[in-house]
Design a protein around this motif. Structure first.
Motif: not given
Length: 395
Positions: A187-191, A204-208, A295-300, A307-312
């Motif tokens: 559910r939070d993979r994409l922005l 956008l892909r969400n690295p967090f 706009a990105v910060l307002d959406t994120l 996250p415990p494992v790096r998500n690129r």
């Protein structure tokens, strides 16, 4: 049956001490890459049982095969839309010692090849998935399991979730219908960032992201699902559900992790470095780069911790997770205090945890027993692939 295994032999509930020794790497050899097949970016590397290597590069039309001595032997597959040909090879692995499988992402096909000769043996296309699923469902093939079933992904809930299904398309099972292996929370993979001009949004892909991730070893013997972080008081853990394909049964492995706060400064630094924003400003979508960042910060809706494992940001398939045919697993830490290339290693038994330090600016491509394959870049930015042996930090 779910068996709980707590991986705490080395990693205590509060996390490893910052100065605890890491396993180190001893370089053994390198792949000899001819000028005729230059590497640009290694998408995937699969080690064979005899020491050979099968490599998929972002710019090659097929799979590059290297012998146990690291010397280039041949290419399997070529560009095209005919039998045995590939348009966009995406994933690969081994079905037993003699068969190589390759997923063609653009055509939703799985191709099988003879490992020794490179001859095309069979291929399964979109009609196969539609028939297996009963029609009307959008499926994407992902991997071939050791029991000859094909794993496919079906996105649901507007891409906020994904079903992981196994289909018998080779006629080895009495029931060809898809069997559910797992459901992934994405559910939070994409922005999707709203844009002021032209309507629509910037995806956008969400690295967090703390979304679930999926890993299948190249031999198809083990399927692992990495679940979202579960805070528990001052500590936390992430859960790995590891399924044995041939033996049956699932283990639930809890890997302790120390929560690391995600600061507003880190989030803003990521947003300000986004390449797509520059192009959006050039096209007049955003009046300025600052407006795009806002706009990105307002959406994120970023979580309070890494996250415990790096998500690129590559979706359910991530470079930050590896699993080998012996069921051992490697997880790249997302903890900024431990460096960008610090890896948690969980044994095949699930009860031993250690840490391994990979050289800076290098990418861990594959692992098997005490051997790892790493991509580095020379002074001209050209990728090179090296074989290392893991030297334990203990006595």
């Amino acid at each position: 049956m779910i068996k709980a295994v707590f991986a705490v032999a080395v990693l205590a509930a509060g996390g490893l001490a910052a100065q605890e020794p890491r396993d180190t790497l001893v370089r053994l050899s390198s792949l000899t890459v001819p000028d005729s097949v230059p590497l640009t970016f290694v998408e995937q590397l699969v080690p064979g049982a005899d020491g050979s290597v099968f490599l998929l590069d972002a710019q090659t039309d097929g799979v590059l095969v290297f012998g146990p001595d690291g010397v280039f032997r041949r290419q399997i597959g070529r560009w095209g839309e005919g039998p045995g040909e590939l348009l966009s090879p995406w994933r690969l692995g081994l079905l037993g010692p003699d068969t190589l499988w390759v997923v063609d992402a653009r055509r939703s096909r799985v191709n099988l090849y003879d490992v020794s000769t490179g001859e095309s043996l069979a291929d399964f296309g979109p009609a196969t998935w539609e028939a297996a699923a009963g029609g009307g469902e959008r499926l994407r093939p992902f991997a071939v399991l050791a029991d000859h079933r094909v794993v496919a992904i079906r996105r649901t809930e507007g891409d906020a979730a994904a079903d992981v299904l196994a289909f018998d398309v080779m006629g080895r099972w009495t029931d060809p219908a898809g069997v559910s292996l797992s459901t992934l929370d994405l559910r939070d993979r994409l922005l999707v960032v709203p844009v002021p001009a032209g309507g629509g949004g910037l995806q956008l892909r969400n690295p967090f992201s703390h979304s679930d991730m999926l890993a299948i070893d190249p031999s198809g013997r083990h399927v692992a699902v990495i679940r979202r972080l579960e805070p528990a008081g001052p500590g936390a853990f992430f859960t790995v559900e590891r399924r044995s394909v041939l033996e049956g049964g699932t283990e639930s492995i809890r890997v302790p992790y120390t929560l690391r706060p995600l600061s507003t400064r880190d989030v803003r630094a990521w947003a300000e470095a986004l390449g797509p924003l520059e192009r959006m400003v050039e096209l007049g979508v955003f009046p300025s780069r600052a407006a795009g960042v806002s706009a990105v910060l307002d959406t994120l809706d970023a979580p309070d911790y890494y996250p415990p494992v790096r998500n690129r940001g590559r979706g359910i398939v991530d470079e930050g997770v590896l699993i080998d045919s012996g069921a051992a697993m490697w997880f790249q830490s997302a903890d900024p205090d431990r460096g960008a290339n610090d890896w948690i290693v969980v044994s095949g038994e699930g009860d031993v945890v250690s840490r391994m330090a990979v050289p800076d600016h290098a990418r861990l491509l594959a692992a098997q027993d005490d051997l790892v394959w790493i991509e580095a870049r020379d002074g001209f930015g050209v990728p090179t692939v090296h074989l290392f042996q893991v030297r334990p930090s203990g006595p």
